[in-house]
Design an enzyme around this catalytic site. Structure first.
Site, PDB file in Angstrom:
ATOM      1  N   GLY A 236    -115.226 -29.489  18.923  1.00 19.49           N
ATOM      2  CA  GLY A 236    -115.001 -30.322  17.704  1.00 19.49           C
ATOM      3  C   GLY A 236    -115.948 -31.430  17.410  1.00 19.49           C
TER       4      GLY A 236
ATOM      5  CB  ILE B 213    -113.774 -23.734  13.702  1.00 17.97           C
ATOM      6  CG1 ILE B 213    -113.365 -24.769  12.867  1.00 17.97           C
ATOM      7  CG2 ILE B 213    -112.825 -23.223  14.842  1.00 17.97           C
ATOM      8  CD1 ILE B 213    -112.133 -24.855  12.359  1.00 17.97           C
TER       9      ILE B 213
ATOM     10  CE1 TYR C 272    -104.531 -37.369  14.934  1.00 14.80           C
ATOM     11  CE2 TYR C 272    -104.030 -39.656  14.036  1.00 14.80           C
ATOM     12  CZ  TYR C 272    -104.848 -38.904  14.975  1.00 14.80           C
ATOM     13  OH  TYR C 272    -106.116 -39.600  15.525  1.00 14.80           O
TER      14      TYR C 272
HETATM   15  C1  AKB Z   1    -106.349 -41.528  10.961  1.00 16.90           C
HETATM   16  O1  AKB Z   1    -106.251 -42.298  10.127  1.00 16.90           O
HETATM   17  O2  AKB Z   1    -105.433 -40.741  11.030  1.00 16.90           O
HETATM   18  C2  AKB Z   1    -107.262 -41.727  12.254  1.00 16.90           C
HETATM   19  C3  AKB Z   1    -106.677 -42.457  13.262  1.00 16.90           C
HETATM   20  C4  AKB Z   1    -106.275 -43.869  13.146  1.00 16.90           C
HETATM   21  O3  AKB Z   1    -106.627 -41.918  14.341  1.00 16.90           O
HETATM   22  N1  AKB Z   1    -108.348 -42.318  11.866  1.00 16.90           N
END
Ligand code: AKB
Length: 320
Positions: A9, A36, A143
């Site tokens: 990455g 990638i 995330y």
């Molecule tokens: C995001 O905003 O998703 C990233 C983080 C805070 O990990 N910059």
């Protein structure tokens, strides 16, 4: 034996500058960049580059064997805003890539791993001010869930298999060389580009949304410092809180206005507001400061001068 490092990455916002700094320190041939897609000219011409899909174990293993890699920095990830659009893809990329690298370390193909976590591991039930290292964590984004799970796996691989994995929880990172992609804190980069190019900006976060942030140089120093620290000083094997400054869109606007008095801002919030509202406003990073000597050096004033000076040069031919 000299360390040979693979950055997975390497063409992203943090990966680009991390790779360049590692090449400065260790010599260009000891640092293999991979992604990638191709990156900036500076990155592509400053040392070896290999195409790697972070979800493909074999392609990572091949590069590790080809260059006799000893350390991997796994910087590939899908961030918070894009992750909400593609939840399954985000989970797959963020988890599979981590497992591949942890398993390569477990199999003794590499000696050390850096894996970034994020303030996204925190959620609405975490204390908003000075979020502690150990606290309630109920992340509400895909995330954040992947980073929280990843932290547990890092600690597990360290305890169970002795894998030397090190990690920090990045706040929003501000930089001018490479553009961030798909994060909630991206407004704090975008605002500088729009200030230089258009003298106005529409923020997707509301004026009073305070979030923890950091200038890229501090983030890169922290990353390299935690990897260089003696193993016994790394007492937390999930991930360290890390902080530098916290500000709101309005405060950042006012700082930019000191340099560009006619700069204008408006606000039009979208789905990212809810993500930002779920994160703490500030972070307690005393453990990183105590354990391996973390210290930041750039605040909002200095960062604003650096960003505007460099973007003015970058956009020299495009400025209205
Ligand atoms: C995001 O905003 O998703 C990233 C983080 C805070 O990990 N910059």
């Amino acid at each position: 034996m000299k360390n040979t490092i693979l950055v997975i990455g390497a063409c992203g916002q943090i990966g680009t500058e991390l790779t360049l700094k590692l090449r400065d320190i260790n010599g260009q041939n000891s640092i293999v960049a991979s992604d990638i897609h191709e990156g900036s000219d500076e990155l592509m011409h400053s040392g070896p580059f290999e195409f790697i899909n972070a979800m493909d174990y074999e392609s990572i293993l091949n590069v590790i064997q080809k260059y006799q890699i000893t350390e991997v920095y796994l910087m590939a990830a899908m961030l918070s805003a894009t992750g909400e659009k593609y939840p399954e893809k985000a989970w797959e990329l963020n988890m599979n890539s981590l497992f591949h690298v942890l398993n390569l370390a477990k199999a003794k193909k590499i000696k050390k791993v850096f894996w970034p976590s994020s303030i996204a591991v925190f959620g609405p039930t975490t204390p908003k001010i000075n979020a502690p290292q150990e606290t309630v964590m109920e992340p509400s984004t895909v995330y954040g869930i992947s980073k929280q799970a990843g932290e547990r796996w890092c600690e597990y691989y360290f305890n169970k298999f002795g894998v030397d994995v090190r990690s920090i929880r990045y706040p929003g990172i501000i930089s001018w060389k490479a553009i961030p992609g798909g994060g909630t804190t991206d407004y704090a980069v975008d605002i500088y580009h729009r200030a230089i190019l258009e003298n106005k900006y529409t923020s997707f976060l509301s004026e009073n949304t305070m979030l923890p942030m950091m200038y890229i140089d501090d983030a890169i120093n922290a990353t390299i410092n935690i990897m260089d620290a003696p193993s016994e000083t790394i007492k937390i094997r999930s991930s360290y809180n890390l902080a530098a400054m916290s500000f709101t869109p309005e405060e950042l606007f006012n700082e930019i206005k000191k340099h560009l008095p006619s700069f204008e801002i408006s606000y039009k919030t979208d789905f990212r507001q809810k993500i930002a509202d779920s994160w703490p406003k500030s972070i307690d990073d005393s453990r990183a400061r105590e354990d391996w000597g973390w210290n930041h050096s750039v605040g909002v004033k200095k960062m604003t001068s650096i960003m505007l000076d460099n973007l003015k040069i970058k956009y020299r031919t495009k400025i209205k």
